[in-house]
Design a protein around this motif. Structure first.
Motif, short mmCIF file in Angstrom:
data_model
loop_
_atom_site.label_atom_id
_atom_site.label_comp_id
_atom_site.label_asym_id
_atom_site.label_seq_id
_atom_site.Cartn_x
_atom_site.Cartn_y
_atom_site.Cartn_z
N TRP A 67 0.81 -1.22 0.00
CA TRP A 67 0.00 0.00 0.00
C TRP A 67 0.85 1.27 0.00
O TRP A 67 0.31 2.39 0.06
N GLN B 6 -7.61 2.86 2.12
CA GLN B 6 -7.08 1.51 2.01
C GLN B 6 -8.23 0.51 1.88
O GLN B 6 -9.19 0.53 2.64
N PHE C 208 -5.26 -4.25 0.88
CA PHE C 208 -3.82 -4.20 0.68
C PHE C 208 -3.16 -5.05 1.75
O PHE C 208 -3.47 -4.93 2.93
#
Length: 253
Positions: free
Chosen positions: A32, A239, A242
Motif C-alpha cells: 500500500w 485503504q 492491501f
C-alpha cells in the motif's frame, strides 16, 4: 499504480546521493506504499542540469516539481540532508496553504533547532570530502575505485554541503499539525538530544526509533529499518484490500 498503492512516500536523498538510493525500497515496502524517489537537479537522471546550492531555492523547486506527487495521500521521508529538505518542504507547503503530508519521517539528522552551524565549515577540497565519505561509511567501494564515479560524487557532495550551510532555522513558528517520526543510529555522531528535539516541530505524535549502526544505519540494518518505517507510516485513507509483503524480523532497534 496509484490504485495499488494509495500512500505516496516521497523520499529525499542525503548529501552526495541521488534518488537511486531509494529504488530498491520499491520491492521491500508494504504493497500500500508507493515509493517516489525524488531526483534533485544535477544528479542521476538530471545530471545535465545545474545544481541548486541554496536551501530555500531547492525547497521551492521541490514543491513546484513534485506538486503532482503531493496530491492526495502522501508522506515525506528524508535521510540526513534529505530530512532537512523534507522538513523545509513541509513548512513551505504550510506557508502556501497547500495540503500537508500525512506524516513527516526524518532520519540521521539533528532537528533544525539543534543543528551545529559549524558542521559544514570544513574544507571542500577533494581530499577533505573523500575523508568525510569514508567517515560516514555509506559510499560503496566501487565508487572510490572509479575516477568517474568519484568525480560525480564529490561534485554532488560539494554542492549539497552548500545547501546544508545555507539552511537557516527560523524559530517561533507554530508546530506542524501532523506526526513526526525520527530514526537514528546509536553510533552516529548526532547527539540524542538533537534527535529528540524533532519533537518540538510537531503538535501531534512524535516517535524516535534507535538502531545499532552509524550514520547509514538504514543500510546496515535495512530490513529492521524498513519494518519500523512501515509501522510509522499512516494507514492510507482509502485503504481497501492491501496486504503488506514485508515480513521483517525486528532486529535490534
Amino acid at each position: 499504480m496509484s490504485a495499488q498503492a494509495p500512500l505516496a512516500l516521497l523520499c529525499l536523498p542525503c548529501a552526495g546521493a541521488s534518488a537511486s538510493m531509494y529504488l530498491r525500497w520499491r520491492r521491500l515496502v508494504p504493497s500500500w506504499v508507493r515509493i517516489v524517489p525524488v531526483e534533485l537537479p544535477g544528479r542521476g537522471a538530471r545530471m545535465g542540469e545545474a545544481f541548486v546550492e541554496d536551501f530555500d531555492a531547492l525547497v521551492a523547486r521541490i514543491c513546484t516539481e513534485q506538486a503532482e506527487a503531493m496530491r492526495g495521500d502522501f508522506a515525506l521521508f528524508g535521510h540526513s540532508m534529505g530530512a532537512l529538505l523534507a522538513h523545509g518542504v513541509t513548512r513551505r507547503l504550510q506557508s502556501l496553504y497547500r495540503p500537508l503530508p500525512r506524516a513527516l519521517l526524518v532520519s540521521g539528522s539533528a532537528a533544525p533547532s539543534r543543528r551545529d552551524p559549524e558542521r559544514f565549515d570544513g574544507g571542500e577540497d577533494d581530499a577533505s570530502l573523500i575523508a568525510e565519505l569514508r567517515k560516514q561509511g555509506g559510499t560503496p567501494e566501487e565508487v572510490f575505485a572509479s575516477e568517474e564515479l568519484m568525480r560525480i560524487t564529490l561534485d554532488t557532495l560539494r554542492a549539497d554541503r552548500r545547501v546544508c550551510r545555507s539552511h537557516v532555522h527560523v524559530g517561533g513558528g507554530a508546530p506542524l499539525p501532523l506526526p513526526v517520526h525520527a530514526f537514528a543510529g546509536r553510533q552516529d555522531d548526532i547527539e540524542a538530544l538533537a534527535m529528540a528535539a524533532w519533537s518540538k516541530e510537531t503538535g501531534g505524535t512524535f516517535t524516535l526509533d534507535w538502531f545499532e549502526g552509524g550514520h547509514f544505519f538504514l543500510r546496515q540494518h535495512e530490513t529492521a529499518f524498513l519494518a519500523a518505517l512501515a509501522r510509522r507510516l499512516p494507514t492510507p485513507l482509502h485503504q481497501a484490500h492491501f496486504h503488506a509483503p514485508l515480513q521483517a524480523h525486528q532486529g535490534q532497534i
